[in-house]
Write an enzyme that holds these catalytic residues in place. Structure first.
Site, mmCIF file in Angstrom:
data_model
loop_
_atom_site.group_PDB
_atom_site.id
_atom_site.type_symbol
_atom_site.label_atom_id
_atom_site.label_comp_id
_atom_site.label_asym_id
_atom_site.label_seq_id
_atom_site.Cartn_x
_atom_site.Cartn_y
_atom_site.Cartn_z
ATOM 1 N N HIS A 1 -5.898 -7.432 7.191
ATOM 2 C CA HIS A 1 -5.111 -8.530 6.601
ATOM 3 C C HIS A 1 -5.990 -9.525 5.827
ATOM 4 C CE1 HIS A 1 -1.508 -11.410 7.603
ATOM 5 N NE2 HIS A 1 -1.706 -11.268 6.302
ATOM 6 N N ASP B 1 -3.248 -10.636 -7.806
ATOM 7 C CA ASP B 1 -4.505 -11.293 -7.412
ATOM 8 C C ASP B 1 -5.169 -10.568 -6.246
ATOM 9 O OD1 ASP B 1 -2.755 -12.018 -5.379
ATOM 10 O OD2 ASP B 1 -3.072 -14.178 -5.561
ATOM 11 N N TYR C 1 -2.725 -0.609 -1.274
ATOM 12 C CA TYR C 1 -1.959 -1.182 -2.405
ATOM 13 C C TYR C 1 -2.902 -1.824 -3.417
ATOM 14 C CZ TYR C 1 0.517 -4.826 -5.013
ATOM 15 O OH TYR C 1 0.972 -5.659 -6.011
HETATM 16 P P1 NAD Z 1 9.347 -4.122 -6.650
HETATM 17 O O1 NAD Z 1 8.852 -3.206 -5.581
HETATM 18 O O2 NAD Z 1 10.438 -5.096 -6.337
HETATM 19 O O3 NAD Z 1 9.875 -3.256 -7.893
HETATM 20 C C1 NAD Z 1 9.196 -2.133 -8.345
HETATM 21 C C2 NAD Z 1 10.139 -1.389 -9.307
HETATM 22 O O4 NAD Z 1 9.436 -0.246 -9.811
HETATM 23 C C3 NAD Z 1 11.408 -0.856 -8.633
HETATM 24 O O5 NAD Z 1 12.527 -1.106 -9.453
HETATM 25 C C4 NAD Z 1 11.155 0.636 -8.503
HETATM 26 O O6 NAD Z 1 12.341 1.422 -8.532
HETATM 27 C C5 NAD Z 1 10.269 0.891 -9.713
HETATM 28 N N1 NAD Z 1 9.420 2.079 -9.533
HETATM 29 C C6 NAD Z 1 8.657 2.385 -8.447
HETATM 30 N N2 NAD Z 1 8.053 3.566 -8.642
HETATM 31 C C7 NAD Z 1 8.432 4.001 -9.882
HETATM 32 C C8 NAD Z 1 8.126 5.162 -10.657
HETATM 33 N N3 NAD Z 1 7.322 6.099 -10.191
HETATM 34 N N4 NAD Z 1 8.660 5.264 -11.890
HETATM 35 C C9 NAD Z 1 9.493 4.294 -12.372
HETATM 36 N N5 NAD Z 1 9.841 3.205 -11.678
HETATM 37 C C10 NAD Z 1 9.303 3.057 -10.443
HETATM 38 O O7 NAD Z 1 8.063 -4.843 -7.214
HETATM 39 P P2 NAD Z 1 7.888 -6.322 -7.780
HETATM 40 O O8 NAD Z 1 7.657 -7.229 -6.640
HETATM 41 O O9 NAD Z 1 8.962 -6.588 -8.732
HETATM 42 O O10 NAD Z 1 6.498 -6.162 -8.542
HETATM 43 C C11 NAD Z 1 6.452 -5.785 -9.918
HETATM 44 C C12 NAD Z 1 5.005 -5.676 -10.354
HETATM 45 O O11 NAD Z 1 4.346 -6.929 -10.139
HETATM 46 C C13 NAD Z 1 4.203 -4.630 -9.581
HETATM 47 O O12 NAD Z 1 3.345 -3.985 -10.489
HETATM 48 C C14 NAD Z 1 3.411 -5.435 -8.571
HETATM 49 O O13 NAD Z 1 2.192 -4.809 -8.254
HETATM 50 C C15 NAD Z 1 3.186 -6.729 -9.346
HETATM 51 N N6 NAD Z 1 3.014 -7.928 -8.504
HETATM 52 C C16 NAD Z 1 3.994 -8.324 -7.638
HETATM 53 C C17 NAD Z 1 3.822 -9.472 -6.881
HETATM 54 C C18 NAD Z 1 4.891 -9.979 -5.943
HETATM 55 O O14 NAD Z 1 4.687 -11.019 -5.317
HETATM 56 N N7 NAD Z 1 6.045 -9.340 -5.832
HETATM 57 C C19 NAD Z 1 2.640 -10.208 -6.991
HETATM 58 C C20 NAD Z 1 1.645 -9.760 -7.865
HETATM 59 C C21 NAD Z 1 1.863 -8.630 -8.632
HETATM 60 P P1 TYD Z 2 4.060 -10.120 1.820
HETATM 61 O O1 TYD Z 2 5.310 -10.829 1.419
HETATM 62 O O2 TYD Z 2 4.164 -8.714 2.351
HETATM 63 O O3 TYD Z 2 3.076 -10.200 0.565
HETATM 64 P P2 TYD Z 2 1.487 -9.813 0.458
HETATM 65 O O4 TYD Z 2 1.096 -9.014 1.625
HETATM 66 O O5 TYD Z 2 1.465 -8.998 -0.798
HETATM 67 O O6 TYD Z 2 0.760 -11.114 0.342
HETATM 68 O O7 TYD Z 2 3.330 -10.989 2.935
HETATM 69 C C1 TYD Z 2 2.981 -12.338 2.686
HETATM 70 C C2 TYD Z 2 2.217 -12.837 3.906
HETATM 71 O O8 TYD Z 2 3.109 -12.896 5.020
HETATM 72 C C3 TYD Z 2 1.090 -11.898 4.329
HETATM 73 O O9 TYD Z 2 -0.005 -12.695 4.801
HETATM 74 C C4 TYD Z 2 1.673 -11.112 5.483
HETATM 75 C C5 TYD Z 2 2.651 -12.066 6.107
HETATM 76 N N1 TYD Z 2 3.873 -11.471 6.718
HETATM 77 C C6 TYD Z 2 4.252 -11.843 8.020
HETATM 78 O O10 TYD Z 2 3.585 -12.661 8.674
HETATM 79 N N2 TYD Z 2 5.386 -11.288 8.542
HETATM 80 C C7 TYD Z 2 6.148 -10.384 7.878
HETATM 81 O O11 TYD Z 2 7.165 -9.882 8.426
HETATM 82 C C8 TYD Z 2 5.761 -10.032 6.536
HETATM 83 C C9 TYD Z 2 6.564 -9.046 5.733
HETATM 84 C C10 TYD Z 2 4.619 -10.604 5.999
#
Ligand code: NAD
Ligand code: TYD
Length: 360
Positions: free
Chosen positions: A300, A137, A162
């Site tokens: 932020h 999002d 990002y």
């Molecule tokens: P993560 O960072 O935990 O995992 C990313 C994975 O991708 C890792 O296993 C890493 O080794 C692999 N990777 C990185 N670069 C690579 C490459 N060049 N080739 C092959 N593998 C590679 O991420 P996540 O939190 O699991 O997120 C997964 C997806 O969901 C991402 O596309 C992220 O943008 C999206 N997303 C995550 C969140 C969240 O809250 N975590 C929210 C919205 C969208």
């Molecule tokens: P994060 O988990 O990094 O996710 P995103 O930036 O993708 O939303 O951060 C969630 C929220 O928490 C974001 O507003 C930044 C804040 N944050 C802190 O206040 N302290 C921290 O140490 C971290 C990692 C994030």
């Protein structure tokens, strides 16, 4: 038997998704997990399934076109679920280039290889093939504190390197849909939390620091709002979009669970104190006195919030896990997997933490 190619399956959401899919479909599907195993990828996340006949891990980088092309040539891939990405905003502020390489170029390679494998001589695509691109999002930018939601029609306005790289990858997928009628869906989801999340992200970082009596860093005034989605609900949503999503459409997936960061930190501390057994010494370390306001993140975003109206109306998906329940499940998982946390926080993590938080 349907074959799924999952990229980034050793990361947080990818590994939860793979577990979800095997729980749901058992031996009727095959999953090939392609992951470069960066700092965020951890095969320990998949230890319980690594010997299954219908699961294969391939270590490869999604920017390596030859390697990805070979995976498509060697396997009859029906579905691609594309998670692999650099995913942490703070890292993107420090080192943007790798985000462009992995998230933009990597997605271009995945699209190109899938198209080459699936396109027929007349330009149409083989029946039943689909590419699901997992996005965020954050591509929609930042909302005002007092109102509004992200819809699928909200114009893109990313702010961090990002989110800009994820927006670019979404546009590439949209371009493939518009240009080639490439069979794809995009999902844009809110902040996930749950088991296996790397402790650079807010929730696991706060849980881990609190249990060690370390400072709990809250950026800025702590009033930034995120919309928290339990990772299993997300996995279910992805599967439902894969099965029922109309080709070419985007679906937002959100938790309807908006909270300020400072509220999250308070809830975690309260829940830890409730859940820790009386004789557990860590209970003496966990305290609200550890909360430390630190310098704000550059650029932020103030508030994210998704209205998951379209996915509910068209597909029947809704978030099922209330935050109170999800955070208890998450904390219970971290209690049971102390060794997991120790392993991922040894070595490079220490260096990362010192660099990232030293001047805050
Ligand atoms: P993560 O960072 O935990 O995992 C990313 C994975 O991708 C890792 O296993 C890493 O080794 C692999 N990777 C990185 N670069 C690579 C490459 N060049 N080739 C092959 N593998 C590679 O991420 P996540 O939190 O699991 O997120 C997964 C997806 O969901 C991402 O596309 C992220 O943008 C999206 N997303 C995550 C969140 C969240 O809250 N975590 C929210 C919205 C969208
Ligand atoms: P994060 O988990 O990094 O996710 P995103 O930036 O993708 O939303 O951060 C969630 C929220 O928490 C974001 O507003 C930044 C804040 N944050 C802190 O206040 N302290 C921290 O140490 C971290 C990692 C994030």
């Amino acid at each position: 038997m349907r074959t799924y190619l999952v990229t980034g399956g050793a990361g947080f959401i990818g590994s939860n998704y793979i577990h979800y899919m095997f729980r749901k479909y058992g031996s009727s599907i095959r999953i090939i997990n392609v992951d470069a195993l960066t700092y965020a990828g951890n095969l320990e996340n998949l230890k319980d399934i690594e010997d299954q006949d219908n699961y294969t891990f391939i270590k490869a980088d999604i920017t390596d076109a030859d390697a990805i092309r070979k995976i498509f040539a060697d396997n009859d891939i029906d579905r691609v679920v594309h998670f692999a990405a650099e995913s942490h905003v703070d890292r993107s502020i420090k080192d943007p280039e790798i985000f462009v390489k992995t998230n933009v170029l990597g997605t271009a390679v995945m699209l190109n290889c899938a198209r080459a494998a699936w396109e027929m001589p007349d330009g149409s695509f083989q029946e039943g093939r689909k590419f699901l691109h997992v996005s965020t999002d954050e591509v929609y930018g930042s909302l005002e504190e007092d109102g509004g939601y992200f819809y699928e029609t909200t114009p893109y306005a990313p702010h961090s390197p990002y989110s800009a790289s994820k927006a670019s990858s979404d546009f590439l997928v949209k371009a493939y849909i518009d240009t080639y009628h490439f069979p794809a869906n995009i999902t844009n989801c809110s902040n996930n939390y749950g088991p296996y999340q790397f402790p650079e992200k807010l929730i696991p970082l706060i849980i881990n620091n609190a249990l060690h009596g370390r400072k709990l860093p809250v950026y800025g005034d702590g009033k930034n709002v995120r919309d928290w989605l339990y990772v299993d609900d997300h996995a279910k949503g992805i599967d439902m979009v894969m099965e029922q999503g109309r080709l070419g459409e985007t679906y937002n997936i959100g938790g309807h669970n908006e909270k300020q960061n400072i509220e999250i930190v308070h809830i975690i501390i309260d829940t830890l104190l409730e859940m820790l057994p009386e004789n557990d010494d860590r209970g003496k370390l966990v305290s609200k006195d550890l909360i430390t306001y630190v310098e704000d993140r550059k650029g932020h975003d103030r508030r994210y919030a998704i209205a998951p109206d379209k996915i509910r109306a068209e597909i029947g998906w809704e978030p099922e896990t209330m935050f109170k329940e999800g955070i208890r499940k998450t904390i219970a998982w971290f209690f049971e997997h102390e060794d997991w946390m120790e392993n991922v926080t040894s070595g490079d993590y220490q260096k990362y933490y010192e660099e990232m938080y030293a001047n805050k």
